[in-house]
Design a protein around this motif. Structure first.
Motif, PDB file in Angstrom:
ATOM      1  N   THR A 164       7.890  -6.818   7.112  1.00  0.00           N
ATOM      2  CA  THR A 164       6.550  -7.497   6.149  1.00  0.00           C
ATOM      3  C   THR A 164       5.769  -6.343   5.421  1.00  0.00           C
ATOM      4  O   THR A 164       5.174  -6.273   4.325  1.00  0.00           O
ATOM      5  CB  THR A 164       5.563  -8.227   7.055  1.00  0.00           C
ATOM      6  N   SER A 165       5.754  -5.116   6.130  1.00  0.00           N
ATOM      7  CA  SER A 165       4.962  -4.122   5.522  1.00  0.00           C
ATOM      8  C   SER A 165       5.889  -3.550   4.381  1.00  0.00           C
ATOM      9  O   SER A 165       5.424  -3.210   3.317  1.00  0.00           O
ATOM     10  CB  SER A 165       4.920  -2.796   6.703  1.00  0.00           C
TER      11      SER A 165
ATOM     12  N   LEU B 123       3.074   6.371  -2.193  1.00  0.00           N
ATOM     13  CA  LEU B 123       3.424   5.538  -1.142  1.00  0.00           C
ATOM     14  C   LEU B 123       3.102   4.064  -1.552  1.00  0.00           C
ATOM     15  O   LEU B 123       2.577   3.711  -2.619  1.00  0.00           O
ATOM     16  CB  LEU B 123       2.404   5.849  -0.169  1.00  0.00           C
ATOM     17  N   PRO B 124       3.473   3.224  -0.510  1.00  0.00           N
ATOM     18  CA  PRO B 124       3.441   1.888  -0.956  1.00  0.00           C
ATOM     19  C   PRO B 124       2.045   1.546  -0.880  1.00  0.00           C
ATOM     20  O   PRO B 124       1.018   2.189  -0.624  1.00  0.00           O
ATOM     21  CB  PRO B 124       4.126   1.059   0.352  1.00  0.00           C
ATOM     22  N   LEU B 125       1.605   0.182  -1.568  1.00  0.00           N
ATOM     23  CA  LEU B 125       0.147   0.044  -1.609  1.00  0.00           C
ATOM     24  C   LEU B 125      -0.349  -0.241  -0.196  1.00  0.00           C
ATOM     25  O   LEU B 125       0.335  -0.731   0.685  1.00  0.00           O
ATOM     26  CB  LEU B 125       0.218  -1.433  -2.325  1.00  0.00           C
ATOM     27  N   LYS B 126      -1.602  -0.099  -0.307  1.00  0.00           N
ATOM     28  CA  LYS B 126      -2.231  -0.267   1.175  1.00  0.00           C
ATOM     29  C   LYS B 126      -2.310  -1.816   1.265  1.00  0.00           C
ATOM     30  O   LYS B 126      -2.262  -2.718   0.667  1.00  0.00           O
ATOM     31  CB  LYS B 126      -3.968   0.176   1.034  1.00  0.00           C
ATOM     32  N   THR B 127      -2.477  -2.030   2.679  1.00  0.00           N
ATOM     33  CA  THR B 127      -2.772  -3.553   3.000  1.00  0.00           C
ATOM     34  C   THR B 127      -4.385  -3.320   3.561  1.00  0.00           C
ATOM     35  O   THR B 127      -4.953  -2.335   3.508  1.00  0.00           O
ATOM     36  CB  THR B 127      -1.881  -3.581   4.289  1.00  0.00           C
TER      37      THR B 127
ATOM     38  N   ASP C  39      -3.461  -9.079   5.567  1.00  0.00           N
ATOM     39  CA  ASP C  39      -2.293  -8.504   5.845  1.00  0.00           C
ATOM     40  C   ASP C  39      -2.592  -7.039   6.366  1.00  0.00           C
ATOM     41  O   ASP C  39      -3.278  -6.162   5.562  1.00  0.00           O
ATOM     42  CB  ASP C  39      -1.345  -8.278   4.530  1.00  0.00           C
ATOM     43  N   ILE C  40      -2.416  -6.702   7.416  1.00  0.00           N
ATOM     44  CA  ILE C  40      -2.600  -5.191   8.167  1.00  0.00           C
ATOM     45  C   ILE C  40      -1.183  -4.888   8.589  1.00  0.00           C
ATOM     46  O   ILE C  40      -1.218  -3.692   9.516  1.00  0.00           O
ATOM     47  CB  ILE C  40      -3.449  -5.316   9.301  1.00  0.00           C
TER      48      ILE C  40
END
Length: 643
Positions: free
Chosen positions: A156-157, A354-358, A466-467
């Protein structure tokens, strides 16, 4: 006023959260042209359909599946089909399920079904990266190809970083990637990507930590990385700075004033200690690393330190050290993956991203305040759990110094544990491990009722946020009453399973109610059990692998473990291992305890493998409050025509 007969209740199973009537699937299959007979079984949490083809024509699995999808929901479509000459019968004329041929999932994997749309393509790519399998088909099931709860979080991350949204529950409930693709959606809610600079409320596990009476500065987690090429200090500095900006929790420290604890999230200029150390032998790593382990000051400095070891005639080592207040096991996976990505980008001269923050750790902690009000009805449940008299028989004449005993399973035994036994009672791995633990406690101490503390990753989907890529300390701990059932092994496994299914929201509410809701929920913890999951090669990359050198003491000698027995289980390199840390127990007694645990676990594995059908328990068929004995009585009456 009419009654439609669907089938026997003991042919109903629960797979991935859905209650499934096998007879209904069989009826649907029999409506397909040329199929004369069929029987559907639940094996290894998969639906397998055995079919007899009256016209000797080849039944194409995909065409049959497409047909069934027109009359059945996706979760009732068999995962696998096997054509046989005839259905074996017992002398009494009943289906002889034991005589049905073993279905080999590996044989089915010869045909790799490629993605047919964008959602399937994204899922296959993501599964491939997380699960590290050589070949993934859209017909594959998450659990069949090495999935577990931690890897579900990783999936999911990664999807979130690509702008997609998928809840973990869908991964658990879907029978295949093709089915799961229907649950994958583009992210709609925008999550704040700005750096957080504000005070953060303590979450339950942090509150627990500050309750402990020992010096708080030395309580760490760390990794030592063996680098596969020489490390540039300049690039290392830039990588760590980028991590610090992206993951807000890396800029946190604390203020302690008159028993008031403030968690402060500083600006992106907050300094992190990065040092380079030149040594001539690997043996010098441990004493130097040990000094860094005891060098934190949680009120005046960063809670992250990085040391680059330059060693004569050896590969560089990077030592990354964080105070436990800001990191947990899932967070390490995120940080190391990001470390690898950033460093490789800098080497290649690519502007790193980096991927978007959750959702931020701050927002998560704030939302727990409202959640504590929503679950006040759980209070009585937790009070009933902890209201038992329980005392481990320690030897007070012995020293309180910590000792350890451990055991391991072979790769084949581990495979059996992970893949080959869950079908027997629709169990998860903790059901099996805790069943073995309860038996061992009874064998060694004669205790039928045991109050233990369970530890979980704490990232349950309870807040609608979403964490999956949020770094921090999320661990949850909660009490569980284990009851040894001195009947047969089958009854005992089912009983332990049911006690775990009764836990609301996997136990996260206990800490929320105690530390945020401020309810009186107290017990004397004596035994901790923690299954850490499966650690695979995701921690070994083209840039680094985990080093084997020791790095000193991660926890202060002044820390007094509140548990007399601390049991941790983990799977590394496809082998299950379990360690038992103990104080004030006789060494021979603990050796016997370890042997009993291993023998009980193997006995359960062999027992479950010997089952040819799935046995249901109350949680499989109803959310109502009834127990195993009531269900067994009802099934017996049904069989005899009394119900």
């Amino acid at each position: 006023g009419n009654i439609e007969y669907l089938g026997r209740i003991d042919d109903q199973v629960k797979i991935r959260g859905f209650r499934i009537e096998l007879g209904e699937i069989e009826s649907a299959i029999l409506e397909y042209p040329s199929i004369k007979e069929t029987v559907v079984l639940a094996r290894n949490q998969q639906l397998v359909a055995y079919i007899v083809n009256s016209e000797k024509l080849k039944v194409k699995n995909e065409e049959l599946k497409d047909y069934l999808k027109s009359i059945l929901p996706n979760y009732m479509i068999p995962n696998y089909f096997m054509v046989i000459d005839k259905i074996p019968l017992t002398p009494n004329g009943k289906i002889d399920k034991k005589a049905l041929p073993e279905y080999s999932i590996e044989e089915n994997k010869k045909e790799c079904i490629l993605p047919e749309n964008e959602n399937e393509r994204v899922l296959v790519e993501t599964f491939f990266k997380v699960l590290s399998t050589k070949k993934i088909s859209t017909e594959d099931n998450f659990f069949d190809i090495g999935g577990d709860s931690i890897k579900a979080i990783q999936i999911t991350s990664k999807l979130a970083s690509k702008g997609y949204q998928l809840d973990i529950g869908s991964i658990f409930k879907s029978n295949s990637i093709k089915e799961l693709a229907f649950s994958l959606t583009k992210r709609v809610k925008e999550i704040n990507q700005e750096s957080i600079e504000a005070n953060i409320p303590l979450n339950p596990i942090q509150s627990w930590f500050f309750e402990l009476s020992f010096p708080k500065n030395h309580f760490n987690q760390s990794v030592l990385l063996k680098m596969k090429e020489n490390v540039s200090k300049d690039i290392l500095d830039r990588v760590i700075k980028k991590l610090q900006i992206h993951h807000d929790i890396l800029r946190v420290n604390f203020r302690l004033d008159d028993n008031e604890i403030t968690q402060i999230n500083h600006s992106v200029d907050f300094p992190i200690d990065i040092e380079i150390v030149n040594i001539d032998t690997l043996a010098k790593i441990e004493p130097i690393a040990d000094k860094f382990q005891s060098s934190f000051d949680i009120t005046n400095s960063s809670l992250m330190k990085v040391v680059l070891f330059k060693i004569k005639d050896e590969s560089d080592r990077v030592f990354i050290l964080l105070h436990h207040l800001i990191v947990d096991g899932v967070s390490w996976r995120i940080l190391l993956e990001d470390f690898n990505t950033l460093y490789l980008d800098y080497i290649k001269g690519i502007e790193p991203s980096l991927p978007l923050k959750t959702t931020s750790f701050k927002e998560y902690s704030e939302k727990l305040r409202d959640y504590s009000k929503d679950i006040s009805d759980e209070v009585e449940y937790w009070r009933e759990i902890t209201d038992i008299e329980f005392e481990l028989p320690i030897d007070k004449e012995l020293e309180e110094s910590k000792k350890e005993v451990s055991f391991s399973l072979s790769k084949e035994q581990t495979k059996n544990l992970l893949e080959d036994i869950s079908f027997a009672y629709s169990t998860e791995i903790n059901d099996i491990l805790l069943s073995a633990l309860s038996i061992s406690i009874y064998n060694l101490f004669g205790l039928k009722d045991t109050l233990i503390t369970l530890e979980g990753h704490g990232r349950e989907e309870i807040l609608g946020i979403d964490i999956s890529r949020t770094v921090g300390w999320f661990t949850s701990t909660y009490p569980l009453k284990l009851e040894y059932q001195n009947q047969d092994l089958s009854y005992h496994i089912k009983s332990i399973k049911e006690s775990l299914r009764e836990i609301p929201n996997k136990g996260i509410g206990y800490g929320v109610l105690k530390y945020i809701g401020e309810y009186e929920l107290n017990y004397t913890p004596q035994l901790l059990f923690n299954y850490l999951g499966e650690f695979d090669n995701s921690l070994n990359t083209e840039l680094f692998e985990l080093a084997k050198e020791e790095t000193g003491k991660s926890i202060s000698n002044e820390f007094k473990n509140e548990y007399r027995l601390n049991i941790n289980a983990i799977i590394i390199d496809n082998e299950f291992s379990l360690s038992i840390n103990y104080t004030q127990f006789d060494n021979e007694l603990m050796s016997n305890f370890s042997n009993s645990f291993k023998n009980s676990l193997l006995e359960i594995i062999n027992h479950c493998k010997a089952q040819d059908t799935t046995t249901i328990t109350p949680s499989d068929i109803s959310d109502e409050d009834f127990d195993i004995d009531e269900l067994n009585e009802f099934l017996l009456d049904f069989k005899e025509g009394k119900a």
